[in-house]
Scaffold this motif. Structure first.
Motif, PDB file in Angstrom:
ATOM      1  N   LEU A  61      64.965  83.540  24.730  1.00 11.95           N
ATOM      2  CA  LEU A  61      65.669  84.458  24.136  1.00 11.95           C
ATOM      3  C   LEU A  61      65.459  85.888  24.410  1.00 11.95           C
ATOM      4  CD1 LEU A  61      66.207  83.001  20.313  1.00 11.95           C
ATOM      5  CD2 LEU A  61      67.977  83.166  22.423  1.00 11.95           C
ATOM      6  N   VAL A  62      64.216  86.297  24.168  1.00 10.64           N
ATOM      7  CA  VAL A  62      63.642  87.558  24.733  1.00 10.64           C
ATOM      8  C   VAL A  62      63.845  88.059  26.238  1.00 10.64           C
ATOM      9  CG1 VAL A  62      61.577  88.755  25.031  1.00 10.64           C
ATOM     10  CG2 VAL A  62      62.008  87.826  22.745  1.00 10.64           C
TER      11      VAL A  62
ATOM     12  N   GLY B 176      66.338  86.545  27.877  1.00 10.02           N
ATOM     13  CA  GLY B 176      67.671  86.747  28.137  1.00 10.02           C
ATOM     14  C   GLY B 176      68.086  88.044  27.503  1.00 10.02           C
ATOM     15  N   LYS B 177      67.564  88.505  26.275  1.00  7.32           N
ATOM     16  CA  LYS B 177      68.306  89.694  25.915  1.00  7.32           C
ATOM     17  C   LYS B 177      67.881  90.974  26.753  1.00  7.32           C
ATOM     18  CE  LYS B 177      70.559  88.377  22.482  1.00  7.32           C
ATOM     19  NZ  LYS B 177      72.294  88.756  22.536  1.00  7.32           N
ATOM     20  N   THR B 178      66.628  90.863  27.208  1.00  7.57           N
ATOM     21  CA  THR B 178      65.970  91.948  28.019  1.00  7.57           C
ATOM     22  C   THR B 178      66.649  92.172  29.318  1.00  7.57           C
ATOM     23  OG1 THR B 178      63.780  91.486  27.069  1.00  7.57           O
ATOM     24  CG2 THR B 178      63.781  92.703  29.095  1.00  7.57           C
ATOM     25  N   TYR B 179      67.084  90.835  30.071  1.00  4.16           N
ATOM     26  CA  TYR B 179      68.223  90.836  31.117  1.00  4.16           C
ATOM     27  C   TYR B 179      69.207  91.521  30.690  1.00  4.16           C
ATOM     28  CZ  TYR B 179      70.648  89.363  35.057  1.00  4.16           C
ATOM     29  OH  TYR B 179      71.483  89.174  36.395  1.00  4.16           O
ATOM     30  N   GLU B 180      70.006  91.017  29.869  1.00  2.99           N
ATOM     31  CA  GLU B 180      71.087  91.609  29.321  1.00  2.99           C
ATOM     32  C   GLU B 180      70.895  93.124  29.262  1.00  2.99           C
ATOM     33  OE1 GLU B 180      72.545  90.087  25.650  1.00  2.99           O
ATOM     34  OE2 GLU B 180      73.371  88.191  26.827  1.00  2.99           O
ATOM     35  N   TYR B 181      70.071  93.572  28.719  1.00  4.75           N
ATOM     36  CA  TYR B 181      70.063  95.054  28.292  1.00  4.75           C
ATOM     37  C   TYR B 181      69.613  95.785  29.517  1.00  4.75           C
ATOM     38  CZ  TYR B 181      67.461  99.356  27.129  1.00  4.75           C
ATOM     39  OH  TYR B 181      67.209 100.952  27.068  1.00  4.75           O
TER      40      TYR B 181
ATOM     41  N   GLU C 135      70.781  94.924  32.703  1.00  4.53           N
ATOM     42  CA  GLU C 135      71.858  94.514  33.460  1.00  4.53           C
ATOM     43  C   GLU C 135      73.180  95.789  32.891  1.00  4.53           C
ATOM     44  OE1 GLU C 135      73.287  92.995  36.146  1.00  4.53           O
ATOM     45  OE2 GLU C 135      71.143  92.881  36.625  1.00  4.53           O
ATOM     46  N   ASN C 136      73.206  95.803  31.693  1.00  5.13           N
ATOM     47  CA  ASN C 136      73.874  97.009  31.049  1.00  5.13           C
ATOM     48  C   ASN C 136      73.515  98.354  31.248  1.00  5.13           C
ATOM     49  OD1 ASN C 136      75.479  94.980  29.916  1.00  5.13           O
ATOM     50  ND2 ASN C 136      74.577  94.860  28.276  1.00  5.13           N
ATOM     51  N   ARG C 137      72.139  98.504  31.339  1.00  2.00           N
ATOM     52  CA  ARG C 137      71.656  99.906  31.535  1.00  2.00           C
ATOM     53  C   ARG C 137      71.871 100.095  33.007  1.00  2.00           C
ATOM     54  NH1 ARG C 137      65.546 100.959  30.939  1.00  2.00           N
ATOM     55  NH2 ARG C 137      65.609 102.206  32.725  1.00  2.00           N
TER      56      ARG C 137
END
Length: 94
Positions: A79-80, A82-87, A89-91
Motif C-alpha cells: 500500500l505504501v 503504491g501510494k508513493t508511486y501515485e504521488y 507520478e502525479n507530481r
C-alpha cells in the motif's frame, strides 16, 4: 537482541544509496559489481536459512504471530509503495 543494533549490510546499503543519490560516487564505479552481486543474490539467503533452521523450535512455538506480522507488513508495504508511486507520478505531471 542488542538494542539499536544496525547490521553492517543494511548500513552499507544505506551508505551506497546516499552516495549514489548525491553523486558522491559515479554509478559506473559500482555497476559491474552490483550486477554480479544481484546475479548470485540467492547465495546471500543461505545464512538466513541456516539461522531459521537453528531456531526451528522457537518458530514452531510462535508461528501464528510470525505469519500475521509478515502478512500485515507485506500488505502495508504494498500500500505504501503504491501510494508513493501515485504521488510521485502525479507530481511529475504537474
Amino acid at each position: 537482541m542488542i538494542e539499536g543494533y544496525l547490521p553492517g549490510s543494511v548500513l552499507g546499503m544505506a551508505l551506497i544509496f546516499v552516495s549514489l543519490q548525491y553523486k558522491l560516487i559515479p554509478l559506473h564505479w559500482v555497476r559491474e559489481t552490483a550486477t554480479q552481486l544481484t546475479t548470485y543474490m540467492a547465495l546471500f539467503f543461505i545464512p538466513a536459512g541456516v539461522g531459521i533452521l537453528q531456531h526451528l523450535d522457537l518458530l514452531q512455538q510462535a508461528w501464528l504471530p510470525i505469519v500475521l506480522a509478515s502478512s500485515v507488513s507485506t500488505v502495508l508495504v504494498i500500500l505504501v509503495v503504491g501510494k508513493t508511486y501515485e504521488y510521485l507520478e502525479n507530481r511529475k505531471r504537474i
